[in-house]
Design a protein around this motif. Sequence first.
Motif, short mmCIF file in Angstrom:
data_model
loop_
_atom_site.label_atom_id
_atom_site.label_comp_id
_atom_site.label_asym_id
_atom_site.label_seq_id
_atom_site.Cartn_x
_atom_site.Cartn_y
_atom_site.Cartn_z
N ASP A 191 22.77 50.42 30.14
CA ASP A 191 21.36 51.22 30.46
C ASP A 191 20.20 50.63 31.15
O ASP A 191 19.17 50.73 30.71
CB ASP A 191 21.09 51.94 29.17
N ALA A 192 20.56 49.85 32.12
CA ALA A 192 19.78 49.08 32.90
C ALA A 192 18.78 49.85 33.73
O ALA A 192 19.53 50.62 34.24
CB ALA A 192 20.29 47.88 33.55
N PRO A 193 17.80 49.35 34.30
CA PRO A 193 16.73 50.11 35.08
C PRO A 193 17.11 49.81 36.83
O PRO A 193 16.40 50.77 37.57
CB PRO A 193 15.44 49.87 34.66
N THR A 194 17.55 48.95 37.20
CA THR A 194 17.63 48.43 38.36
C THR A 194 18.84 48.93 39.25
O THR A 194 19.81 49.53 38.91
CB THR A 194 17.43 47.03 38.64
N LEU A 195 18.85 48.90 40.64
CA LEU A 195 19.46 49.61 41.56
C LEU A 195 21.09 49.12 41.47
O LEU A 195 22.17 49.79 41.81
CB LEU A 195 19.27 49.32 42.95
N HIS A 218 11.51 50.63 38.21
CA HIS A 218 12.46 51.02 37.62
C HIS A 218 13.20 52.16 38.09
O HIS A 218 12.80 53.36 37.61
CB HIS A 218 12.10 51.24 36.06
N PRO A 219 14.09 52.33 39.27
CA PRO A 219 14.36 53.40 39.82
C PRO A 219 15.26 54.35 38.95
O PRO A 219 15.29 55.54 39.06
CB PRO A 219 15.12 52.76 40.89
N LEU A 220 16.02 53.76 37.93
CA LEU A 220 16.76 54.42 37.17
C LEU A 220 16.35 54.78 35.81
O LEU A 220 16.67 55.65 34.94
CB LEU A 220 18.23 53.47 36.74
N TRP A 221 15.19 54.64 35.71
CA TRP A 221 14.35 54.94 34.44
C TRP A 221 13.17 55.76 34.86
O TRP A 221 12.25 55.97 33.86
CB TRP A 221 13.68 53.69 33.62
N GLU A 222 13.09 56.26 36.02
CA GLU A 222 12.10 56.99 36.38
C GLU A 222 11.69 58.50 35.74
O GLU A 222 10.28 58.69 35.28
CB GLU A 222 11.83 57.38 37.79
N ASP A 223 12.77 58.97 35.36
CA ASP A 223 12.60 60.29 34.48
C ASP A 223 12.13 60.00 33.20
O ASP A 223 11.24 60.82 32.51
CB ASP A 223 13.77 61.12 34.52
N ARG A 224 12.31 59.04 32.48
CA ARG A 224 12.05 58.60 31.04
C ARG A 224 10.47 58.01 31.17
O ARG A 224 9.81 58.42 30.45
CB ARG A 224 13.08 57.49 30.66
N LEU A 225 10.14 57.11 32.05
CA LEU A 225 8.85 56.35 32.11
C LEU A 225 7.92 57.20 33.08
O LEU A 225 6.61 56.92 32.81
CB LEU A 225 8.92 54.88 32.65
N ASP A 226 8.24 58.02 33.67
CA ASP A 226 7.21 58.78 34.71
C ASP A 226 6.34 58.16 35.42
O ASP A 226 5.15 58.18 35.44
CB ASP A 226 6.58 59.84 33.80
N GLY A 228 4.97 55.62 39.03
CA GLY A 228 5.20 55.99 40.39
C GLY A 228 4.64 57.44 40.84
O GLY A 228 4.47 58.30 39.98
N THR A 229 4.49 57.41 42.09
CA THR A 229 4.19 58.89 42.47
C THR A 229 5.16 59.75 42.88
O THR A 229 5.12 60.80 43.32
CB THR A 229 2.94 58.83 43.52
N GLY A 230 6.45 59.05 43.54
CA GLY A 230 7.47 59.72 43.92
C GLY A 230 8.84 59.36 43.10
O GLY A 230 8.85 58.96 42.08
N ARG A 231 10.06 59.64 43.71
CA ARG A 231 11.31 59.44 43.04
C ARG A 231 12.08 58.75 44.11
O ARG A 231 12.11 58.95 45.14
CB ARG A 231 11.81 60.73 42.58
N SER A 232 12.83 57.53 43.74
CA SER A 232 13.58 56.89 44.44
C SER A 232 15.10 57.58 44.67
O SER A 232 15.21 58.70 43.89
CB SER A 232 14.06 55.73 43.58
N SER A 233 15.58 57.30 45.87
CA SER A 233 16.81 58.02 46.22
C SER A 233 17.52 56.97 46.55
O SER A 233 17.64 56.21 47.49
CB SER A 233 16.36 59.02 47.40
N LEU A 234 19.16 57.43 46.40
CA LEU A 234 20.20 56.61 46.87
C LEU A 234 21.20 57.23 47.58
O LEU A 234 22.17 56.46 48.15
CB LEU A 234 20.96 55.95 45.44
N VAL A 235 20.92 58.32 48.07
CA VAL A 235 21.88 59.03 48.80
C VAL A 235 21.01 59.55 50.32
O VAL A 235 21.64 59.76 51.31
CB VAL A 235 22.53 60.14 48.12
N HIS A 236 19.89 59.41 50.43
CA HIS A 236 19.16 59.96 51.21
C HIS A 236 18.53 58.72 52.12
O HIS A 236 17.58 58.17 51.54
CB HIS A 236 18.26 60.87 51.22
N GLY A 237 18.74 58.50 53.24
CA GLY A 237 18.15 57.35 54.03
C GLY A 237 19.10 56.84 55.17
O GLY A 237 20.03 57.46 55.44
N PRO A 238 18.55 55.69 55.95
CA PRO A 238 19.57 55.37 57.20
C PRO A 238 20.92 54.99 56.74
O PRO A 238 21.23 54.22 55.77
CB PRO A 238 18.71 54.23 57.58
#
Length: 320
Positions: A191-195, A218-226, A228-238
């Motif tokens: 249950d680690a927070p990194t990519l 902590h990209p994988l813990w964003e919903d728990r820690l709230d 940053g101002t945005g949300r990380s994405s692993l499926v949208h990008g170049p």
Amino acid sequence: MALSFFSGASFIITIPSAIAVFAWIATIRTGRPILTIPLLYCASFVVMFTIGGVSGVMTASVAADFQLHDTYFVVAHIHYVLIGINLFGVLAGIHFWLPKMTGRMMSPRLGAWAFGLIFTGFNAAFLQMHWTGLMGMPRRIYTYPEGAGWGAVNMVTTLGSFVMAVGILVFLVDVLRSLRSGPPAGPNPWDAPTLEWAVSSPPPPWNFATIPVVASRHPLWEDRLDEGTGRSSLVHGPLLDRSKEALVTTSVDAEPQDIADLLWDSLWPFFTTLALSLLFTALLLRGWVWAGAGVLALAACLLGWLWPRRSLGLIAEDRR
């Protein structure tokens, strides 16, 4: 004068070392630690580092160093600094990362037994050396006179070394068992927070099909820690072309600028390693003709490795 510089350098080492120890303790204290085998090794690493550091500071005192120099006290210090720090850190890393590398978990029960044996054996073996050193037992001598008073303590050291060896054997058995029949690890067993824990275990050769967009620490813990101002994405990008491309960004604002087409897999690094091995082996053996051949082979390998094969350029279409 030399002793003064030695003493000053030894004392200077303690400042960043002490800061590191307090930083590690604060990191654990301010988090929510879960008592797993990697954490046991990491916490033991901090303890071993502290013991080795304190015994090292004692030798920084010139008056004390006259008594401790070339005794088993120094042997104990160096083992705590080198083996205690490196061994426990490496074992923690293997326990933590082996599931990601192999896709299989190690056994918590065997891991606990291995940790207990290694921790107990290590301290039983090397903690006693502080006492034998204070009792005047010199190092770099293969035998000692009978009746010096070191026999019982050295026997404990010997027994501790065997206990530690048994612990290492249990650890190796656990690794082999994990490789053959360990339970599946899944993408994120800790249950680690990194990519890196967002992909399968073991990861695919390219890790991510698209370049991740990271919005917090902590990209994988964003919903728990709230955080940053945005949300990380692993499926949208170049989109990467079979992992052989990389995004080139501006230096200041990291804005996407180019797509660099990287080289394909090559054997030139392997041949370069062989050429370096030939060169340095020949230098050690004073074989000057073979050393010259190694230099020529190294130059040829570097030329073949760095020879341009594909130009970099802009990709006009939007690859999303």
